[in-house]
Design a protein around this motif. Structure first.
Motif, PDB file in Angstrom:
ATOM      1  N   GLU A  90      -9.965  -1.812 -14.415  1.00  0.00           N
ATOM      2  CA  GLU A  90      -9.514  -2.836 -13.469  1.00  0.00           C
ATOM      3  C   GLU A  90     -10.444  -3.082 -12.058  1.00  0.00           C
ATOM      4  OE1 GLU A  90      -5.190  -2.273 -12.662  1.00  0.00           O
ATOM      5  OE2 GLU A  90      -5.398  -0.828 -14.015  1.00  0.00           O
TER       6      GLU A  90
ATOM      7  N   TYR B  39       2.380  -6.112 -13.292  1.00  0.00           N
ATOM      8  CA  TYR B  39       1.446  -7.014 -12.977  1.00  0.00           C
ATOM      9  C   TYR B  39       0.568  -7.478 -14.084  1.00  0.00           C
ATOM     10  CZ  TYR B  39      -1.861  -3.216 -12.631  1.00  0.00           C
ATOM     11  OH  TYR B  39      -2.982  -2.183 -12.881  1.00  0.00           O
TER      12      TYR B  39
ATOM     13  N   TYR C 100       2.372  -3.842  -4.859  1.00  0.00           N
ATOM     14  CA  TYR C 100       2.079  -3.110  -3.584  1.00  0.00           C
ATOM     15  C   TYR C 100       2.979  -3.737  -2.334  1.00  0.00           C
ATOM     16  CZ  TYR C 100      -1.909   0.162  -4.454  1.00  0.00           C
ATOM     17  OH  TYR C 100      -2.490   1.254  -5.086  1.00  0.00           O
TER      18      TYR C 100
ATOM     19  N   LYS D  83      -2.924  -6.892  -7.818  1.00  0.00           N
ATOM     20  CA  LYS D  83      -1.961  -5.841  -7.644  1.00  0.00           C
ATOM     21  C   LYS D  83      -0.952  -6.135  -6.502  1.00  0.00           C
ATOM     22  CE  LYS D  83      -4.607  -2.350 -10.053  1.00  0.00           C
ATOM     23  NZ  LYS D  83      -5.124  -0.916  -9.826  1.00  0.00           N
TER      24      LYS D  83
ATOM     25  N   GLN E 279      -7.115   1.955  -3.381  1.00  0.00           N
ATOM     26  CA  GLN E 279      -5.541   2.232  -3.882  1.00  0.00           C
ATOM     27  C   GLN E 279      -5.036   3.497  -3.766  1.00  0.00           C
ATOM     28  OE1 GLN E 279      -6.394   0.897  -8.074  1.00  0.00           O
ATOM     29  NE2 GLN E 279      -6.025   3.104  -8.584  1.00  0.00           N
TER      30      GLN E 279
ATOM     31  N   GLN F  69       4.655  -0.397 -14.006  1.00  0.00           N
ATOM     32  CA  GLN F  69       4.634   1.018 -13.267  1.00  0.00           C
ATOM     33  C   GLN F  69       5.964   1.566 -12.868  1.00  0.00           C
ATOM     34  OE1 GLN F  69       1.787  -0.382 -10.423  1.00  0.00           O
ATOM     35  NE2 GLN F  69       0.141   0.599 -11.317  1.00  0.00           N
TER      36      GLN F  69
END
Length: 187
Positions: free
Chosen positions: A40, A90, A161, A157, A49, A110
């Protein structure tokens, strides 16, 4: 004739965990992914991240979260603050989806956890995580304000977030400001 690869909507999401690790001041741990750290990492300007990783078959999500945190940061001294009520997903962009996980997944779903770091910063070791038994995924780390996280993450992403920030923002305060009243359900 050129054939364009389109993300297959029938592909499953890869089950993963994500961790928002807060220090005593209410700042969040973020790591800068190494270039070779995974499929990724495709954008050098969005390399920061929070820790995350896959759930092994049959593994409990919280156990996976603790394992992944240790494998990426060496941290074990934590206290659970909150668990996201839903799984957040995502999709990978088409070019990335062809390379990532041999094209078996369309993206990730997730389960996120907010944890308070209760140890000393000397415990954090991104260069030799899990006592050197795991390959380093980060080459730098820092504590960051929670509201900055969506601007730092790779764009695909960002929506996840933003949701994580909304869910866990009430916990991003200095530890000493939280009293017994904060542990009770709100009316």
């Amino acid at each position: 004739m050129k054939h364009s690869h389109r993300l297959d909507p029938d592909l499953p999401y890869r089950p993963c965990v994500g961790l928002l690790l807060l220090n005593r001041e209410g700042r969040v741990f973020i790591g800068r992914r190494k270039r070779e750290a995974g499929p990724e990492h495709v954008d050098g300007s969005h390399a920061w991240q929070m820790p995350q990783g896959g759930i092994d078959p049959g593994e409990d999500p919280y156990a996976a979260a603790l394992r992944e945190l240790h494998e990426e940061t060496n941290v074990r001294s934590v206290r659970l603050l909150a668990e996201a009520p839903d799984w957040l997903s995502y999709d990978l962009p088409d070019p990335v989806s062809r390379r990532a996980w041999r094209g078996r997944y369309r993206g990730q779903t997730q389960k996120w956890f907010a944890l308070r770091f209760t140890g000393d910063e000397g415990e954090i070791d991104i260069h030799r995580p899990a006592g050197g038994r795991h390959k380093a995924e980060f080459d730098a780390w820092r504590w960051e304000r929670i509201e900055r996280l969506p601007d730092l993450i790779i764009p695909f992403k960002r929506v996840v977030y933003e949701r994580v920030v909304t869910l866990f923002a009430p916990h991003a305060v200095p530890a000493e400001e939280k009293g017994p009243r904060d542990l009770l359900p709100r009316p």
